[in-house]
Design a protein around this motif. Structure first.
Motif, PDB file in Angstrom:
ATOM      1  N   ARG A  47       0.830  -1.217   0.000  1.00 44.30           N
ATOM      2  CA  ARG A  47       0.000   0.000   0.000  1.00 44.30           C
ATOM      3  C   ARG A  47       0.862   1.263   0.000  1.00 44.30           C
ATOM      4  O   ARG A  47       0.514   2.251  -0.656  1.00 44.30           O
ATOM      5  CB  ARG A  47      -0.970  -0.041   1.182  1.00 44.30           C
ATOM      6  N   ASP A  48       1.975   1.227   0.697  1.00 43.08           N
ATOM      7  CA  ASP A  48       2.905   2.359   0.640  1.00 43.08           C
ATOM      8  C   ASP A  48       3.502   2.479  -0.763  1.00 43.08           C
ATOM      9  O   ASP A  48       3.657   3.587  -1.294  1.00 43.08           O
ATOM     10  CB  ASP A  48       4.032   2.180   1.659  1.00 43.08           C
ATOM     11  N   LEU A  49       3.841   1.336  -1.361  1.00 48.96           N
ATOM     12  CA  LEU A  49       4.412   1.344  -2.706  1.00 48.96           C
ATOM     13  C   LEU A  49       3.398   1.838  -3.727  1.00 48.96           C
ATOM     14  O   LEU A  49       3.749   2.607  -4.639  1.00 48.96           O
ATOM     15  CB  LEU A  49       4.893  -0.057  -3.085  1.00 48.96           C
ATOM     16  N   ALA A  50       2.148   1.410  -3.605  1.00 47.53           N
ATOM     17  CA  ALA A  50       1.098   1.838  -4.539  1.00 47.53           C
ATOM     18  C   ALA A  50       1.017   3.363  -4.577  1.00 47.53           C
ATOM     19  O   ALA A  50       0.907   3.969  -5.653  1.00 47.53           O
ATOM     20  CB  ALA A  50      -0.245   1.240  -4.137  1.00 47.53           C
ATOM     21  N   GLU A  51       1.077   3.972  -3.417  1.00 50.86           N
ATOM     22  CA  GLU A  51       1.019   5.431  -3.337  1.00 50.86           C
ATOM     23  C   GLU A  51       2.242   6.067  -3.989  1.00 50.86           C
ATOM     24  O   GLU A  51       2.138   7.052  -4.720  1.00 50.86           O
ATOM     25  CB  GLU A  51       0.930   5.852  -1.867  1.00 50.86           C
ATOM     26  N   ALA A  52       3.415   5.484  -3.753  1.00 49.49           N
ATOM     27  CA  ALA A  52       4.660   6.039  -4.285  1.00 49.49           C
ATOM     28  C   ALA A  52       4.791   5.849  -5.798  1.00 49.49           C
ATOM     29  O   ALA A  52       5.513   6.605  -6.461  1.00 49.49           O
ATOM     30  CB  ALA A  52       5.856   5.400  -3.582  1.00 49.49           C
ATOM     31  N   ASP A 271      11.413   1.850 -14.171  1.00 48.21           N
ATOM     32  CA  ASP A 271      11.755   3.264 -13.951  1.00 48.21           C
ATOM     33  C   ASP A 271      10.879   3.857 -12.847  1.00 48.21           C
ATOM     34  O   ASP A 271      11.356   4.619 -11.991  1.00 48.21           O
ATOM     35  CB  ASP A 271      11.580   4.072 -15.239  1.00 48.21           C
ATOM     36  N   ALA A 272       9.599   3.490 -12.862  1.00 47.88           N
ATOM     37  CA  ALA A 272       8.674   3.999 -11.838  1.00 47.88           C
ATOM     38  C   ALA A 272       9.040   3.439 -10.470  1.00 47.88           C
ATOM     39  O   ALA A 272       8.987   4.157  -9.459  1.00 47.88           O
ATOM     40  CB  ALA A 272       7.239   3.616 -12.199  1.00 47.88           C
ATOM     41  N   LEU A 273       9.421   2.168 -10.425  1.00 44.07           N
ATOM     42  CA  LEU A 273       9.824   1.564  -9.159  1.00 44.07           C
ATOM     43  C   LEU A 273      11.057   2.264  -8.600  1.00 44.07           C
ATOM     44  O   LEU A 273      11.105   2.595  -7.404  1.00 44.07           O
ATOM     45  CB  LEU A 273      10.120   0.073  -9.355  1.00 44.07           C
ATOM     46  N   ASP A 279      11.610   8.047  -3.267  1.00 43.87           N
ATOM     47  CA  ASP A 279      10.598   8.971  -2.760  1.00 43.87           C
ATOM     48  C   ASP A 279      10.790   9.140  -1.248  1.00 43.87           C
ATOM     49  O   ASP A 279      10.674   8.169  -0.489  1.00 43.87           O
ATOM     50  CB  ASP A 279       9.213   8.386  -3.044  1.00 43.87           C
ATOM     51  N   PRO A 280      11.076  10.364  -0.784  1.00 49.49           N
ATOM     52  CA  PRO A 280      11.328  10.591   0.658  1.00 49.49           C
ATOM     53  C   PRO A 280      10.195  10.116   1.553  1.00 49.49           C
ATOM     54  O   PRO A 280      10.445   9.589   2.646  1.00 49.49           O
ATOM     55  CB  PRO A 280      11.505  12.118   0.743  1.00 49.49           C
ATOM     56  N   GLU A 281       8.955  10.286   1.092  1.00 57.65           N
ATOM     57  CA  GLU A 281       7.811   9.884   1.909  1.00 57.65           C
ATOM     58  C   GLU A 281       7.748   8.363   2.031  1.00 57.65           C
ATOM     59  O   GLU A 281       7.459   7.828   3.109  1.00 57.65           O
ATOM     60  CB  GLU A 281       6.515  10.420   1.313  1.00 57.65           C
ATOM     61  N   PHE A 282       8.018   7.657   0.928  1.00 56.20           N
ATOM     62  CA  PHE A 282       8.027   6.193   0.958  1.00 56.20           C
ATOM     63  C   PHE A 282       9.138   5.696   1.881  1.00 56.20           C
ATOM     64  O   PHE A 282       8.923   4.797   2.702  1.00 56.20           O
ATOM     65  CB  PHE A 282       8.227   5.636  -0.451  1.00 56.20           C
ATOM     66  N   ALA A 291      11.901  -1.103   8.160  1.00 56.76           N
ATOM     67  CA  ALA A 291      12.333  -1.651   6.879  1.00 56.76           C
ATOM     68  C   ALA A 291      13.403  -0.765   6.243  1.00 56.76           C
ATOM     69  O   ALA A 291      13.437   0.445   6.464  1.00 56.76           O
ATOM     70  CB  ALA A 291      11.148  -1.781   5.933  1.00 56.76           C
ATOM     71  N   VAL A 292      14.266  -1.385   5.457  1.00 59.95           N
ATOM     72  CA  VAL A 292      15.323  -0.655   4.751  1.00 59.95           C
ATOM     73  C   VAL A 292      15.015  -0.693   3.257  1.00 59.95           C
ATOM     74  O   VAL A 292      14.951  -1.774   2.657  1.00 59.95           O
ATOM     75  CB  VAL A 292      16.705  -1.295   5.016  1.00 59.95           C
ATOM     76  N   VAL A 293      14.814   0.461   2.655  1.00 64.93           N
ATOM     77  CA  VAL A 293      14.506   0.535   1.218  1.00 64.93           C
ATOM     78  C   VAL A 293      15.763   0.223   0.412  1.00 64.93           C
ATOM     79  O   VAL A 293      16.855   0.709   0.720  1.00 64.93           O
ATOM     80  CB  VAL A 293      13.967   1.938   0.861  1.00 64.93           C
ATOM     81  N   VAL A 294      15.609  -0.598  -0.608  1.00 67.69           N
ATOM     82  CA  VAL A 294      16.744  -1.007  -1.435  1.00 67.69           C
ATOM     83  C   VAL A 294      17.265   0.174  -2.255  1.00 67.69           C
ATOM     84  O   VAL A 294      16.493   0.876  -2.903  1.00 67.69           O
ATOM     85  CB  VAL A 294      16.333  -2.163  -2.378  1.00 67.69           C
TER      86      VAL A 294
END
Length: 327
Positions: A47-52, A271-273, A279-282, A291-294
């Motif tokens: 759900r966080d990814l969908a928004e980002a 590219d979108a991923l 994205d700072p908010e994500f 969690a650690v974003v890749v």
């Protein structure tokens, strides 16, 4: 008209069609299939990814479809069979690698998806029920090894992250515990909160709010290095430094598309991923869950696929040693 000229025309038409398709993509909502129930750790990530993803996809609508059941295989198989047009994607965790051993016929093959990139890595935390006498990991591990099969270890079901961490924990402790599988993370956590089970090893995305509220106690983290965020975990030892040498488990999430999705569409999605991962908010939301974003090469399809293949080998050995299979 010569055969060679006809072939050239056909090839040109195919390239042109691909370009038109990519230019018009996305022209309708994109669905992210989550093979777990709503409210669970993977659902939160999706759900966080969908928004980002919305902004880098030109404001497209991105929705989440929870297709839970059978250790994530129902939802994953649903994504596997979906039209290869880029409008149905899969957000899957480490189960993408472990089902290769856990299930003989899961309805899909892990290496027959289009890999779009790794999303994040999520540490695991050993947590205990309210009122557990152990004050720290040393006391907890002593209690576990003394009581052994009297200790109830909860998990969210065969193949779930908590099940895998529990297998690794028992293997490292050289102790067999009484495992209590649930149909999802939420009921497992509910019974832990209620004291019906003793301990669980689960993702920080699921444990953080409960630990912060003081409802359960955290004892140790599964990663090779200590966690610095969220603050509630910063003083916890790693299982490795606490004596379980070599213990290093993170639960990762990746994004996938059905096999045969056009290359230009895959590039648009990748590219979108990559934009979403910056994205700072994500990033803020993920860090808030531990969690650690890749931010390395595994955000690229080839490295993502290579990483998963290595995970298949790693977890295959653990599952075979435990002798626990889903069918």
């Amino acid at each position: 008209m010569s055969p060679l000229f006809k072939l050239s025309l056909a090839a040109g038409a195919a390239v042109m069609a691909l370009g038109v398709q990519a230019q018009g993509f996305p022209a309708k909502p994109i669905t992210l299939i989550v093979p777990f129930a709503a409210g669970g750790p993977t659902d939160k990530v999706a759900r966080d990814l969908a928004e980002a993803l919305r902004k880098p996809l030109g404001g497209a609508t991105v929705v989440v479809d929870n297709a839970a059941g059978a250790g994530s295989t129902i939802g994953t198989a649903k994504a596997f069979r979906a039209p290869a047009d880029g409008y149905t994607l899969l957000v899957a965790h480490i189960g993408m690698a472990t089902t290769a051993t856990l299930y003989r016929n899961p309805g899909f093959k892990y290496d027959e998806f289009e890999y779009l990139g790794l999303i994040n890595e999520v540490p695991m935390v050993v947590v205990g029920k309210p009122g557990l006498a152990a004050k720290n990991w040393a006391e907890l591990s002593s209690w576990i090894t003394t009581n052994k099969n009297k200790v109830n270890l909860a998990n969210a079901g065969l193949g779930a992250a908590s099940h895998l961490c529990g297998l690794m924990l028992q293997n490292a402790l050289k102790t067999e515990l009484t495992t209590v599988p649930y149909k999802g993370t939420a009921p497992a956590m509910t019974d832990l909160l209620g004291g019906q089970v003793d301990i669980m090893c689960d993702q920080t995305t699921n444990t953080t709010s409960q630990v912060e509220a003081g409802k359960i106690k955290a004892y140790a983290v599964s990663t090779a290095k200590r966690l610095t965020t969220p603050a509630v975990y910063k003083d916890l030892p790693t299982l490795d430094e606490a004596g379980l040498k070599g213990f290093d488990v993170s639960i990762w999430h990746g994004l996938y598309a059905p096999k045969g999705t056009p290359a230009a569409v895959l590039k648009t999605l990748n590219d979108a991923l990559k934009a979403a991962l910056k994205d700072p908010e994500f990033i803020k939301k993920q860090e808030g869950l531990g969690a650690v974003v890749v931010n390395d090469a595994r955000a690229n399809p080839a490295e993502h696929k290579k990483f998963v293949a290595a995970e298949v080998a790693k977890w295959g050995a653990v599952i075979k040693a435990a002798g626990q299979y889903a069918d």
